[in-house]
Design an enzyme around this catalytic site. Structure first.
Site, PDB file in Angstrom:
ATOM      1  N   GLU A   1       0.823  -1.221   0.000  1.00  0.00           N
ATOM      2  CA  GLU A   1       0.000   0.000   0.000  1.00  0.00           C
ATOM      3  C   GLU A   1       0.855   1.269   0.000  1.00  0.00           C
ATOM      4  O   GLU A   1       0.517   2.264  -0.666  1.00  0.00           O
ATOM      5  CB  GLU A   1      -0.919  -0.018   1.239  1.00  0.00           C
ATOM      6  CG  GLU A   1      -1.835   1.166   1.374  1.00  0.00           C
ATOM      7  CD  GLU A   1      -2.826   1.305   0.226  1.00  0.00           C
ATOM      8  OE1 GLU A   1      -3.614   0.372  -0.003  1.00  0.00           O
ATOM      9  OE2 GLU A   1      -2.809   2.354  -0.447  1.00  0.00           O
TER      10      GLU A   1
ATOM     11  N   LYS B   1       5.085   4.295 -10.023  1.00  0.00           N
ATOM     12  CA  LYS B   1       3.789   4.331  -9.333  1.00  0.00           C
ATOM     13  C   LYS B   1       2.632   4.202 -10.319  1.00  0.00           C
ATOM     14  O   LYS B   1       1.645   3.518 -10.023  1.00  0.00           O
ATOM     15  CB  LYS B   1       3.681   5.611  -8.507  1.00  0.00           C
ATOM     16  CG  LYS B   1       4.642   5.600  -7.321  1.00  0.00           C
ATOM     17  CD  LYS B   1       4.777   6.970  -6.717  1.00  0.00           C
ATOM     18  CE  LYS B   1       5.659   6.957  -5.476  1.00  0.00           C
ATOM     19  NZ  LYS B   1       6.065   8.294  -5.065  1.00  0.00           N
TER      20      LYS B   1
END
Ligand code: NDP
Ligand code: HSE
Length: 403
Positions: free
Chosen positions: A124, A200
């Site tokens: 996460e 990302k």
């Protein structure tokens, strides 16, 4: 009792130790078991550390200790971190990480390895620092076909742009502050040149669209080409310059993904995201648009996300979390050349030459602009079209406008 080992006691790893210790009571209650930090592995010495009893230098101590259930990898990079993660998963220990480079390059194989060995690989914190984004994407938005993810994904570059604009710092001064605050990568060129944002957007694309997107498939441009002159021109029409990572679903399961600076209109919520904050806008066919916002880097915000993954695993060590995606392919990612958008151009030309080349332009003004410089916004067109129209012109900057 659930035992945890941390690999890498730097910015994030030390934050993880701090959160596990300071919030220990509530973490134990939420897990309904005792969660204890047993080892910290680092190459450096930490004399006087409150965790002095935990430090080890040899990873095999952790690998071979049957009491260790969860390994937190916060070393970074894709070399030693890959070796330690692989060995931990093979030993049946779940791994939690903030290491987006490793997830973006080896996530597919590591997720499969975790499944094969009955443990979990959770990450996460690898996107958006402390922002809850990956779990919401895969669980809260699970009812949607997701069509687009657009985000300010790098805290360091957003911090640099904000400090340069708001406080008049030079690029180097602003970067130094970001480093001092623990936001930047070990090699900050990964931030400045867009590679961190690229990793990302690869992770977000894989989770949103279900197949591994590799960083070398994603065209990436950082913020080195953004000048204070561009910022002033953008400001004159209420736009902000932001480094965006974008992934857009295409027909036949393909993905268009890229990272580049954009002019963002003031009314778009991304325009107001400043300092180290990140924001990720997601579009789904049921929910429409939804945005996630928060601190995108830093010790405790990132540790918050890491420890949340630790808690999730500690609650049920053997749960099959099915958080993976399918294998990638060389032809999965299509070029951003297909995307049409307005463009911001700063060039050595007259307004008439700009009109002749690009049609119905919107001319921009700034104080102190030298004679012979024109900056303008174009009608929507693709990148090959704008480049074709600007041929022969001395172009200083060319950025997409987020439509
Ligand atoms: P740091 O460089 O601060 O921490 C890494 C630590 O690991 C350092 O203490 C480093 O020591 C140590 N280390 C290096 N090699 C080894 C090794 N072989 N064995 C054990 N320890 C080793 O990095 P961060 O904490 O900033 O980042 C860690 C990861 O988290 C990276 O993947 C980063 O991208 C990611 N991340 C970082 C965020 C942030 O805000 N900083 C936010 C979100 C993710 P030494 O310094 O001597 O090399
Ligand atoms: N260097 C990264 C950033 C850390 O500035 O966003 C968070 O991933």
């Amino acid at each position: 009792m659930v035992h945890v080992a941390i690999l890498g006691f730097g910015t994030v790893g030390s934050g993880v130790a701090e959160v596990l210790t300071q919030n220990g009571g509530l973490i134990d209650r939420r897990v309904d078991d005792l969660v204890r930090l047993k080892y910290i592995l680092d190459v450096r010495e930490f004399p006087g550390s409150p965790y002095a009893d935990c430090f080890v230098k040899d990873f095999s101590v952790i690998e071979q200790d049957p009491e260790i259930d969860i390994v937190v990898e916060t070393i970074g990079g894709a070399t030693i971190a890959l070796d330690f993660t692989t060995r931990a998963l093979k030993a049946g220990k779940s791994v939690v990480t903030s290491n987006k480079e490793l997830v973006a390059t080896h996530g597919y194989e590591l997720l499969n390895l975790a499944r094969e060995h009955g443990c979990s690989y959770l990450f996460e914190a690898s996107v958006g620092g402390g922002i809850p984004i990956l779990r919401p994407l895969t669980s809260c938005l699970a009812a949607n076909e997701l069509t687009q993810v657009t985000g300010i994904l790098n805290g360091t570059t957003n911090y640099i742009l904000t400090r340069m604009i708001r406080s008049g710092l030079t690029f180097d001064q602003a970067l130094k502050e970001a480093q001092d605050n623990g936001y930047a990568e070990k090699d900050p060129t990964a931030d400045v040149d867009g590679h961190d944002a690229c990793r990302k957007i690869c992770i977000l694309a894989a989770l949103a669209f279900g197949r591994h997107v590799y960083p070398d498939q994603v065209p990436t441009q950082g913020i080195r080409g953004v000048t204070l002159e561009d910022v002033a021109y953008a400001d004159s029409v209420g736009y902000k310059i932001k480094l965006l990572g974008r992934a857009i679903r295409q027909p036949q399961g393909k993905v268009c993904a890229y990272v580049a600076p954009h002019l963002v209109p003031g009314e778009n919520p991304l325009a107001g995201v400043e300092d180290v904050f990140n924001a990720i806008a997601v579009t789904g066919n049921a929910i429409g648009d939804v945005m996630f916002y928060g601190r995108g880097a830093g010790k405790l915000p990132t540790a918050s996300a890491v420890v949340a993954d630790v808690i999730d695993i500690a609650k049920d060590l053997k749960k099959d979390r099915h958080n993976g995606w399918e294998e990638g392919a060389p032809d999965l990612v299509v070029s951003s050349d297909i995307l049409s958008s307005p463009w911001y151009v700063r060039a050595q030309c007259t307004a008439d030459q700009a009109r002749l080349a690009c049609g119905e332009i919107h001319l921009l003004a700034r104080a102190g602009a030298p004679a012979g410089e024109a900056a303008f916004l174009t009608p929507p067109m693709t990148e090959p079209q704008i480049r074709d129209r600007l041929q022969g012109m001395e172009v200083g900057s060319l950025f997409r406008v987020l439509a």
